[in-house]
Scaffold this motif. Sequence first.
Motif, PDB file in Angstrom:
ATOM      1  N   TYR A 148       0.875  -1.175   0.000  1.00 53.05           N
ATOM      2  CA  TYR A 148       0.000   0.000   0.000  1.00 53.05           C
ATOM      3  C   TYR A 148       0.909   1.221   0.000  1.00 53.05           C
ATOM      4  N   GLY A 202      -7.338  -4.138   2.373  1.00 51.10           N
ATOM      5  CA  GLY A 202      -6.808  -2.878   2.868  1.00 51.10           C
ATOM      6  C   GLY A 202      -5.559  -3.065   3.691  1.00 51.10           C
ATOM      7  N   GLN A 232      -4.747   2.610  -3.324  1.00 53.65           N
ATOM      8  CA  GLN A 232      -3.444   2.632  -2.662  1.00 53.65           C
ATOM      9  C   GLN A 232      -2.631   1.356  -2.906  1.00 53.65           C
ATOM     10  N   LEU A 233      -3.278   0.339  -3.479  1.00 57.41           N
ATOM     11  CA  LEU A 233      -2.629  -0.952  -3.675  1.00 57.41           C
ATOM     12  C   LEU A 233      -1.805  -0.944  -4.961  1.00 57.41           C
ATOM     13  N   ARG A 245      -1.762  -0.573 -10.457  1.00 59.24           N
ATOM     14  CA  ARG A 245      -2.197   0.019  -9.197  1.00 59.24           C
ATOM     15  C   ARG A 245      -3.721   0.153  -9.192  1.00 59.24           C
TER      16      ARG A 245
END
Length: 518
Positions: free
Chosen positions: A222, A285, A474-475, A471
């Motif tokens: 992340y 997440g 945020q990953l 992407r």
Amino acid sequence: MIIEFRCDREQPRLWMCRESLRVNDQDIPVQIAWITTSAPRPAGLDMLFELERIVLRKGKAGGADRVKPIPERPRAGSPDVVVDFTAAERDPSCSAKLYLRPRFNGHAGEDAALAAILAGDLPVIEIVNELDGAVMDRGHPSAEIAAGLSGGLDTVMARTLSMLPPILSGAPRLVPQLTVPALSSAAPNPAPFVLRGLATSIAKEIYRLCCYAPHWHIGWRYAGDTDIWRTGDLSGPAWNVLADPGNHFYADPVPVKWQGRTFVFFEDLDHRTNKGIISAIEFDGNGPIGPVMPVLEEPWHLSYPFMIEHNGELWMIPESTAHRDVPIYKCIRFPDKWERHSTLLSGLELADVTITQHNGLHYMFGAWRDGTGGYSDTLAIYYAEQLLGPWQPHAANPILMDRATTRPAGNFVTVNGKLWRPVQDCTNGYGAALGLAEVLELSPTTYRQAVRHLLQPGPLWTGRKLHTLNRCGQLEVIDGSRVQPKTTAFLTSLRSSGRSSQWDWHSALAKPIARRLH
């Protein structure tokens, strides 16, 4: 149109026996003029090529094989186009309207191509119109399937032949600006090169006995505001590796958020069958949750699951070069049920298809191959008003041949109003590094790009290679390869039987071999 190949009578090769070239969807016959030249031949070359054929190619024919007797064909008349593969002087009485001379690192003839390969690399190929000195096209082929000296020559000549039809079609050419290496004046002895190649081949076989090769794995993190597109490098949060079962490798990761859930889709290849399917795993997440699940399988190999949202639906275009088409699948149930909707393009090898929208059109990029040569050096673009087509070829297809800037490596991104795409840099082998290329111009008739950053494995990413970047939020995900011994169970059985020292020898051998081969 009458096309004539001028070839050296003393060096007749199988690749020269091309009976036609496909130009503007028509097969144009090719006649051959055999020319006697005074070019010296490297000592023992034919014997060395035969040795490579037996050992490296297990007896299979190759384009560099010598043909006997020299094939003779009836001549159709005075040629309109001459392609002169020799280093002989141009015949001033020739009335051809186009006189093309392939050059290899700036010099003509087979010996120039061989000298470049013997110096350690495939040459930059230029097609020059000798009537006015104009460079009609230029390219740098990839060597991932070039086994030995004969395999290198075969790859170079295959790619030279593939450059001719676009020139003869009259389509606009986007000649890339590539640095042409200087050709050594000394003619290296081919015997040591061939013997080193045979030794390397044996080392590869030993490595494959000990380890799965290649073994790709996926890195994830992340990234926040320190993603690769902002930094231009691999810095930022540390990379995590997605666990795999060892006898499968994971590659080409593509994250997507759909219906409130985030999954990473990827190629899942079973080393035991050497066939890939598309699998996926959920991220919450903090990292991956739940098991890896297969989501799409066909009788043929699948990889690179490009994902795109269109008209409120989720679509997947997996690489399907083994089936020679570009299919598109519709998501029926996320993430694990997909239905083949249609075929966007058929009858061609187009690897790692990646689509972007630009100025009201959809553009499809892919690494194109015409059945010969490398898999990673030639770019083709298609365009359409709608995702489902019809798709039309770019006016300058294939756009360029350059192993360092061609093959797609993930989704396009827009940064500060500029369009970018990741590209595989195969200069030092397939998937060895990754470039970030800014798209400077894109239309149905033009294309220009410039690589601004180069990412390579190292302390920040210990995978041996790097060839995918994507992407979602945020990953951020990438991939690489590592040394993967065959089955933990096998190691355990060796140790329990008291033969651990024997395995330690194999393991110790595999690691330095892997460092050399990767």
